[in-house]
Motif scaffolding. Structure first.
Motif, short mmCIF file in Angstrom:
data_model
loop_
_atom_site.label_atom_id
_atom_site.label_comp_id
_atom_site.label_asym_id
_atom_site.label_seq_id
_atom_site.Cartn_x
_atom_site.Cartn_y
_atom_site.Cartn_z
N ILE A 1 0.89 -1.16 0.00
CA ILE A 1 0.00 0.00 0.00
C ILE A 1 0.92 1.20 0.00
O ILE A 1 1.65 1.43 0.97
N GLY A 2 0.93 1.93 -1.10
CA GLY A 2 1.92 2.99 -1.27
C GLY A 2 3.30 2.36 -1.32
O GLY A 2 3.53 1.41 -2.07
N ASP A 3 4.21 2.84 -0.49
CA ASP A 3 5.56 2.28 -0.42
C ASP A 3 5.72 1.23 0.66
O ASP A 3 6.80 0.70 0.87
N ASN A 4 4.64 0.94 1.38
CA ASN A 4 4.73 0.06 2.55
C ASN A 4 4.25 -1.35 2.27
O ASN A 4 3.19 -1.55 1.67
N GLU A 5 5.02 -2.31 2.73
CA GLU A 5 4.65 -3.72 2.66
C GLU A 5 3.66 -4.00 3.79
O GLU A 5 3.84 -3.55 4.92
#
Length: 181
Positions: free
Chosen positions: A113-117
């Motif tokens: 989600i976005g840059d986050n795992e």
């Protein structure tokens, strides 16, 4: 939820001590905007009031009795699916109750989600309803929830994104919530 997820929120003891919560904020659906108020008291009492130029709408749950009204319309009783989802919102200790609320919890493949795992957990409720929880891998905090409910129109998803967690009474609470149906 596992113990590290509960620790990220503030711990089991802090979560158990929450007995009520009230919130105010603003909403914007792209064509209209207004303010809202939410009042929650454990166990199972939930009121959501949405103010707009068209009038007020509300969602009210008091145990097994629930009503919904849109601006300009009379209130009607909630369906079982609506009551069950409102009961989830009314549960101030929900992170402690996931294993009892859902008949099945299973881990799925991670997603970004976005840059986050994120770690993805799916909870199955009865009556063809399920909820997908997306936990940020590094913070362990819930960043997205997708509720799926069957209707006469097919499966209807409701996505809720959570951000900007802050400590309130020792518990991390998302200050920013965005819902999309």
């Amino acid at each position: 939820m596992c113990s590290s997820d509960l620790t990220a929120l503030g711990g089991m003891t802090a979560i158990e001590q929450i007995s009520s919560r009230s919130e105010t904020g603003a909403w914007d659906d792209g064509s209209a905007r207004g303010e809202f108020e939410t009042f929650v008291q454990s166990p199972g009492r939930y009121t959501f009031v949405r103010h707009s130029t068209l009038g007020n709408g509300f969602t009210l749950l008091d145990g097994a009795i629930g009503q919904i009204a849109s601006p300009g319309h009379t209130a009607h009783e909630m369906t079982e699916a609506e009551k069950n989802f409102a009961a989830m919102d009314a549960d101030l200790q929900r992170p402690l109750h996931l294993r009892t609320v859902f008949r099945d919890l299973r881990q799925e493949y991670p997603e970004k989600i976005g840059d986050n795992e994120t770690l993805v957990i799916v909870g199955e409720l009865s009556d063809d309803r399920s909820v997908k929880f997306y936990f940020d891998r590094s913070s362990k905090l819930l960043v997205r929830e997708v509720r799926l409910a069957e209707s006469t129109l097919g499966r209807i998803p409701t996505q809720i994104d959570y951000a900007d967690y802050r400590g309130v009474d020792g518990v991390q609470i998302p200050i920013d919530r965005k819902s999309v149906v």
